[in-house]
Design a protein around this motif. Structure first.
Motif, PDB file in Angstrom:
ATOM      1  N   LEU A  33     -19.807  18.573   9.876  1.00  0.00           N
ATOM      2  CA  LEU A  33     -19.456  17.458   9.005  1.00  0.00           C
ATOM      3  C   LEU A  33     -20.718  16.815   8.441  1.00  0.00           C
ATOM      4  N   ALA A  34     -20.743  16.627   7.119  1.00  0.00           N
ATOM      5  CA  ALA A  34     -21.890  16.022   6.442  1.00  0.00           C
ATOM      6  C   ALA A  34     -21.405  14.856   5.586  1.00  0.00           C
ATOM      7  N   GLU A  35     -22.293  13.897   5.354  1.00  0.00           N
ATOM      8  CA  GLU A  35     -21.923  12.745   4.537  1.00  0.00           C
ATOM      9  C   GLU A  35     -21.981  13.045   3.042  1.00  0.00           C
ATOM     10  N   SER A  36     -22.819  14.010   2.662  1.00  0.00           N
ATOM     11  CA  SER A  36     -22.899  14.388   1.254  1.00  0.00           C
ATOM     12  C   SER A  36     -22.574  15.873   1.130  1.00  0.00           C
ATOM     13  N   PRO A  37     -22.111  16.292  -0.037  1.00  0.00           N
ATOM     14  CA  PRO A  37     -21.700  17.692  -0.214  1.00  0.00           C
ATOM     15  C   PRO A  37     -22.826  18.678   0.100  1.00  0.00           C
ATOM     16  N   ARG A  43     -23.809  28.113   2.175  1.00  0.00           N
ATOM     17  CA  ARG A  43     -22.865  27.202   2.823  1.00  0.00           C
ATOM     18  C   ARG A  43     -21.774  27.979   3.546  1.00  0.00           C
ATOM     19  N   GLY A  48     -19.866  20.765   5.452  1.00  0.00           N
ATOM     20  CA  GLY A  48     -19.923  19.860   4.316  1.00  0.00           C
ATOM     21  C   GLY A  48     -19.143  18.586   4.562  1.00  0.00           C
ATOM     22  N   THR A  49     -18.711  17.978   3.473  1.00  0.00           N
ATOM     23  CA  THR A  49     -17.923  16.750   3.567  1.00  0.00           C
ATOM     24  C   THR A  49     -16.514  17.083   4.050  1.00  0.00           C
ATOM     25  N   ILE A  50     -15.786  16.037   4.412  1.00  0.00           N
ATOM     26  CA  ILE A  50     -14.396  16.263   4.828  1.00  0.00           C
ATOM     27  C   ILE A  50     -13.624  16.944   3.693  1.00  0.00           C
ATOM     28  N   GLN A  52     -14.773  19.009   1.403  1.00  0.00           N
ATOM     29  CA  GLN A  52     -15.141  20.429   1.345  1.00  0.00           C
ATOM     30  C   GLN A  52     -14.464  21.203   2.468  1.00  0.00           C
ATOM     31  N   ARG A  96      -7.447  13.428   8.420  1.00  0.00           N
ATOM     32  CA  ARG A  96      -7.366  13.570   6.971  1.00  0.00           C
ATOM     33  C   ARG A  96      -6.407  14.695   6.599  1.00  0.00           C
TER      34      ARG A  96
END
Length: 104
Positions: A33-37, A43, A48-50, A52, A96
């Motif tokens: 999980l990342a805060e930005s794409p 990849r 990535g982001t939620i 993605q 989510r």
């Protein structure tokens, strides 16, 4: 995930050729999980982001995966001493995904 689409197509063709049922697709993907794409050719699915990650899960569902294993382990044994980050990532994606499922 074009490579996986090709693999699923080959698996389906082989099963048809041998008159056997198509095996189920149950992939195990990273959960990073990342805060930005996260972009770029390197990849991984689940990275990535939620948004993605949810898109990756949707693509896997369209390929026939009814279940996907999300693996939050990044390879550092020390992270197992603090599993809260993994729990958070799993809970965030799960919440989510459930929310999206309720909308449709």
């Amino acid at each position: 995930m074009p490579w996986l689409r090709e693999a699923v197509d080959r698996m389906t063709a082989l099963a048809d050729e041998q008159q056997r049922p198509v095996p189920g697709l149950v992939p195990r993907i990273a959960l990073r999980l990342a805060e930005s794409p996260v972009s770029g050719p390197g990849r991984l699915a689940g990275e990535g982001t939620i948004g993605q990650i949810l898109d990756d899960l949707a693509q896997l569902h369209r390929l026939g995966a009814g279940t996907v294993v999300l693996d939050p382990f990044n390879g550092d044994p020390g992270e197992t001493h603090h599993p809260e980050a993994a729990w958070y990532a799993l809970a965030a994606v799960s919440a989510r995904a459930r929310h999206l499922g309720e909308k449709s």
